[in-house]
Design an enzyme around this catalytic site. Structure first.
Site, mmCIF file in Angstrom:
data_model
loop_
_atom_site.group_PDB
_atom_site.id
_atom_site.type_symbol
_atom_site.label_atom_id
_atom_site.label_comp_id
_atom_site.label_asym_id
_atom_site.label_seq_id
_atom_site.Cartn_x
_atom_site.Cartn_y
_atom_site.Cartn_z
ATOM 1 N N ASP A 7 -103.005 69.835 10.976
ATOM 2 C CA ASP A 7 -102.437 69.911 12.287
ATOM 3 C C ASP A 7 -102.593 68.136 12.639
ATOM 4 O O ASP A 7 -103.998 67.689 12.677
ATOM 5 C CB ASP A 7 -102.764 70.563 13.323
ATOM 6 C CG ASP A 7 -102.156 71.908 13.352
ATOM 7 O OD1 ASP A 7 -101.008 72.051 12.478
ATOM 8 O OD2 ASP A 7 -102.680 72.592 14.228
ATOM 9 N N ASP A 8 -101.728 67.556 13.332
ATOM 10 C CA ASP A 8 -101.807 66.315 14.024
ATOM 11 C C ASP A 8 -102.527 65.230 13.082
ATOM 12 O O ASP A 8 -103.337 64.408 13.656
ATOM 13 C CB ASP A 8 -102.713 66.416 15.247
ATOM 14 C CG ASP A 8 -102.189 67.641 16.172
ATOM 15 O OD1 ASP A 8 -100.893 67.851 16.145
ATOM 16 O OD2 ASP A 8 -102.933 68.476 16.636
ATOM 17 N N CYS A 11 -96.718 72.512 16.596
ATOM 18 C CA CYS A 11 -97.532 73.382 15.810
ATOM 19 C C CYS A 11 -96.985 74.788 15.733
ATOM 20 O O CYS A 11 -96.738 75.207 14.542
ATOM 21 C CB CYS A 11 -98.819 73.396 16.607
ATOM 22 S SG CYS A 11 -99.929 74.487 15.741
#
Length: 157
Positions: free
Chosen positions: A25-26, A59
């Protein structure tokens, strides 16, 4: 891994190919070159999908699509929190019973997930028993309780 050695390895396992999906994520794209072990042991020995697109690059909608193979329109997970997203919406819409884990497990694969499942699962928004394991996962070690971003956490077991 070349096609010949991949085929030999699959034959040794009864014709089935191993599948490993790593999702971060990210993560900024410019950080990957600084992760030499990942480059050598994961990227260098796997398949890289360089022409892909995420129709919902947020997400939970993205994770729901990855887990089910369905678009956000079909999973009805449009955001990261209830009522329009997150684990609770994923659960309420019956998506836990139609994931890649249930499909692979029904075909004799051993499945596992380690790390983050979906936003809201760690908070157990539905009050499910502490041992709740979504169907299809042989190993399910995900965040159960988090007090910080990615530290000071408890995993399911």
């Amino acid at each position: 891994m070349d096609a010949s050695s991949a085929g030999q390895a699959a034959a040794a396992r009864g014709g089935r190919t191993d599948v490993v999906v790593i999702l971060t994520d990210d993560q900024r794209p410019d950080t990957l070159p600084h992760m030499s072990a990942v480059g050598e042991h994961v990227i260098g020995k796997g398949t890289r999908f360089s022409r892909m697109v995420s129709p919902t690059p947020t997400c939970c909608p993205s994770r729901a699509s990855l887990l089910t193979g369905l678009s956000a329109r079909r999973t009805r997970v449009y955001g990261n929190s209830h009522p329009h997203g997150g684990w609770r919406t994923f659960f309420d819409e019956g998506n836990e019973t139609r994931t890649m884990a249930t499909a692979l497990q029904s075909r004799g694969y051993r499945t596992g997930i380690v790390g983050k499942y979906l936003n809201g699962f760690a908070q157990n928004e539905l009050g499910l028993p502490a041992g709740h394991r979504p169907p299809g996962w042989d190993v399910f070690l995900t965040f159960r309780k988090r007090t910080g971003a990615y530290y000071d956490y408890t995993l399911t077991d």
